[in-house]
Enzyme design. Structure first.
Site, short mmCIF file in Angstrom:
data_model
loop_
_atom_site.label_atom_id
_atom_site.label_comp_id
_atom_site.label_asym_id
_atom_site.label_seq_id
_atom_site.Cartn_x
_atom_site.Cartn_y
_atom_site.Cartn_z
N ASP A 1 56.63 -45.37 74.62
CA ASP A 1 57.64 -46.10 75.39
C ASP A 1 58.24 -47.18 74.48
O ASP A 1 57.91 -47.24 73.29
CB ASP A 1 57.02 -46.74 76.64
N ASP B 1 58.81 -51.39 74.50
CA ASP B 1 58.40 -52.61 75.21
C ASP B 1 59.24 -53.81 74.77
O ASP B 1 59.46 -54.01 73.57
CB ASP B 1 56.92 -52.90 74.90
N ASP C 1 59.46 -50.71 79.12
CA ASP C 1 58.81 -51.82 79.83
C ASP C 1 59.53 -53.11 79.50
O ASP C 1 59.74 -53.44 78.33
CB ASP C 1 57.34 -51.96 79.37
P1 GTP Z 1 52.82 -46.86 72.39
O1 GTP Z 1 53.72 -47.32 73.48
O2 GTP Z 1 52.03 -45.64 72.79
O3 GTP Z 1 53.50 -46.70 71.10
O4 GTP Z 1 51.72 -47.98 72.13
P2 GTP Z 1 51.78 -49.51 72.54
O5 GTP Z 1 50.81 -50.22 71.68
O6 GTP Z 1 53.18 -50.01 72.56
O7 GTP Z 1 51.15 -49.48 74.00
P3 GTP Z 1 51.75 -49.92 75.42
O8 GTP Z 1 53.20 -49.77 75.51
O9 GTP Z 1 50.94 -49.19 76.44
O10 GTP Z 1 51.33 -51.44 75.55
C1 GTP Z 1 51.86 -52.43 74.70
C2 GTP Z 1 51.08 -53.68 74.87
O11 GTP Z 1 51.25 -54.20 76.16
C3 GTP Z 1 49.58 -53.47 74.67
O12 GTP Z 1 49.11 -54.49 73.85
C4 GTP Z 1 48.99 -53.62 76.03
O13 GTP Z 1 47.73 -54.24 75.95
C5 GTP Z 1 50.00 -54.51 76.71
N1 GTP Z 1 50.03 -54.25 78.14
C6 GTP Z 1 50.25 -53.07 78.75
N2 GTP Z 1 50.18 -53.20 80.08
C7 GTP Z 1 49.91 -54.49 80.32
C8 GTP Z 1 49.72 -55.27 81.50
O14 GTP Z 1 49.76 -54.78 82.61
N3 GTP Z 1 49.50 -56.61 81.34
C9 GTP Z 1 49.46 -57.18 80.12
N4 GTP Z 1 49.24 -58.49 80.04
N5 GTP Z 1 49.61 -56.49 78.99
C10 GTP Z 1 49.82 -55.16 79.08
MN MN Z 2 54.57 -49.24 73.92
MN MN Z 3 54.37 -50.22 77.43
#
Ligand code: GTP
Ligand code: MN
Ligand code: MN
Length: 373
Positions: free
Chosen positions: A204, A206, A297
Site C-alpha cells: 500500500d 502510507d 492509508d
Molecule cells: P508494505 O506496505 O507492505 O510495503 O509495508 P509497510 O511497512 O509500509 O507496512 P504497513 O503499511 O502495513 O504499515 C506501515 C506502518 O504503519 C508500520 O510501521 C505499522 O506498524 C504502522 N501501522 C499500521 N497500522 C497501524 C495502526 O493501526 N496504528 C499505528 N499506530 N500504526 C500502524
Molecule cells: Mn505500507
Molecule cells: Mn499501511
C-alpha cells in the site's frame, strides 16, 4: 575440515531497534523461510510463535554476510531451537521440510487467498475455511455476508494483490499533496511506511499529514476525503477517529488534543502510467483497463505529536514492536504513535523529531532506510 579461524562469527545486539537493518539482505533464503513460518503462525492466531520467527528472521537480515555454517550463529540473540532447526535444514539440504510442507498445505494456501482480500483477517478466514470455503469462487457461491471493505476487497482483488511500485507511490503522493493543499494551505504531507524506508515496492502507500500550526489540522481528514471523492480518486474509504487522549501535564494546553488523530483506510483509483496527465487535479480515466486500484492509508496528526506519528508509521512492524519493547523493558517508558511516557518521572517526554525520541530512549539514531528489520 573448516579452519575455525576462517569462520566469520557474527555479533548483533538483541533488540532490532539497536541494529541497522538495510534492504541489502544477505540471507534472503533463510529469512524468507522464517518469514513464511511467521506468517503461518500469525494466520493461525499463534502470535507468540509468529513474533519469535519474525525476530529470528530480523537477526539474519542484520548480518553483514551470508550464513554458511551453524557455528557462525553461536551467541546470536533471538534464535530459538525451532528457528535454528530450520536454518540448519536449509544450510544442509537447501530446503526445510517444514517450510515446504507448510507452503503446500491446503490450509495455508486457503488462509493466504482469503486474507488476501482487503478487510479479511485470520479469524474470518478461519471461520470460512471451517465452512468449507477455500477460494474466491467458493466464497462468492457461499452467500457469506461481506462488509463494505470486504466487498471492495473482493472486487479489486487482483489489483490489490499486485505490488505497488515507487512510481505509483509518487503519482499518488502528487494527488494527495494536491488534495491536502487545496483544502488547507500550508499543510504538509509525508510519505511513510515501506516507501519511506527506501523500499521500491509495497502492499500500500502510507501518508502522514500535519500542519505546522497546532490545531489547524482539526477537521482536515473529512475535507481531504471529500476533495478526493469529488475528483473521482476514491473507490473506497473508511475514516476512523482515533480516541487517543493524552493527559496534559502543563497549564494552558487545551483539552481539544483528544480525538484528533484520524486515519483513513482507502482504495485509490489510479490512472495507468500512459493515462496520467501532467496535472493531477481531476481523474479523467474511463475504461476499466486504464486504471488500477491501490490501497492508501492516510493519517492526520497534530504537529505536537508529529515526530511520534512519523516514527510509528514508518515501520517496519517488527522495528516498531521492538522500539516499544525496548522502551517498556529497558527504560520503563511507554512509547506510542502519540507520545512517550516516562514511568519513573511520571511525565510525558516531548520530542520535535525522531532523533529526539531515540535520544530519550537512550538509543543511537537509526534512519528510516536502516529500519528494515
Ligand atoms: P508494505 O506496505 O507492505 O510495503 O509495508 P509497510 O511497512 O509500509 O507496512 P504497513 O503499511 O502495513 O504499515 C506501515 C506502518 O504503519 C508500520 O510501521 C505499522 O506498524 C504502522 N501501522 C499500521 N497500522 C497501524 C495502526 O493501526 N496504528 C499505528 N499506530 N500504526 C500502524
Ligand atoms: Mn505500507
Ligand atoms: Mn499501511
Amino acid at each position: 575440515q573448516i579452519n575455525e579461524a576462517e569462520v566469520v562469527l557474527f555479533s548483533v545486539p538483541s533488540y532490532a531497534c539497536q541494529r541497522r537493518t538495510t534492504l541489502d539482505n544477505h540471507n534472503v533464503t533463510l529469512t524468507d523461510a522464517l518469514s513464511l513460518l511467521a506468517e503461518n503462525a500469525e494466520l493461525s492466531d499463534e502470535d507468540g510463535r509468529g513474533v519469535a520467527f519474525r525476530r529470528a528472521a530480523a537477526v539474519l537480515k542484520a548480518l553483514p554476510a551470508p550464513v554458511t555454517a551453524m557455528s557462525q550463529l553461536t551467541g546470536l540473540p533471538c534464535l530459538g531451537d525451532h528457528s535454528l532447526r530450520v536454518i540448519k535444514d536449509i544450510l544442509e539440504n537447501e530446503a526445510s521440510d517444514e517450510v515446504e510442507s507448510t507452503k503446500q498445505s491446503d490450509r495455508f494456501k486457503a488462509l493466504k487467498v482469503l486474507t488476501g482480500i482487503f478487510g479479511v483477517g485470520s479469524k474470518t478466514a478461519d471461520r470460512w475455511i471451517r465452512d468449507g470455503i477455500h477460494n474466491l469462487h467458493q466464497l462468492q457461491e457461499s452467500g457469506a455476508t461481506l462488509n463494505r471493505a470486504q466487498q471492495a476487497g473482493l472486487e479489486h482483488y487482483n489489483d490489490l494483490n499486485q505490488q505497488v511500485t515507487k512510481a505509483e507511490a509518487d503519482a499518488i503522493t502528487e494527488i494527495v499533496q494536491e488534495a491536502v493543499v487545496s483544502v488547507l494551505p500550508g499543510a504538509q504531507v509525508v510519505l511513510t511506511g515501506g516507501f519511506r524506508r527506501g523500499k521500491q515496492t509495497g502492499h500500500d502507500v502510507d501518508f502522514l499529514i500535519t500542519h505546522p500550526e497546532e490545531g489547524r489540522e482539526v477537521g482536515l481528514m473529512p475535507k481531504v476525503v471529500f476533495w478526493l471523492e469529488s475528483q473521482g480518486f476514491l473507490l473506497y474509504q473508511k475514516t476512523t477517529r482515533n480516541s487517543y487522549l493524552e493527559v496534559k501535564d502543563g497549564p494552558g494546553r487545551p483539552s481539544s488534543n483528544m480525538d484528533r488523530f484520524e486515519r483513513c483506510l482507502s482504495i485509490f483509483k489510479l490512472a495507468k502510467k500512459e493515462e496520467r496527465g501532467i496535472k493531477v487535479t481531476v481523474n479523467t480515466v474511463k475504461t476499466r483497463d486504464s486504471w488500477r486500484a491501490v490501497r492508501v492509508d492516510l493519517v492526520v496528526s497534530p504537529i505536537s505529536q508529529f515526530a511520534f506519528a512519523l516514527l510509528g508509521w514508518t515501520g517496519s512492524k517488527l522495528f516498531e514492536r521492538e522500539l516499544r519493547r525496548w522502551a517498556g523493558h529497558e527504560k520503563a517508558m511507554s512509547l506510542s504513535s502519540h507520545a512517550l511516557y516516562d514511568n519513573k518521572q511520571s511525565r510525558y517526554l516531548r520530542a520535535a523529531s525522531e532523533e529526539e525520541i531515540f535520544a530519550h530512549l537512550g538509543l543511537e539514531y537509526i534512519p528510516p532506510s536502516e529500519r528494515n528489520a
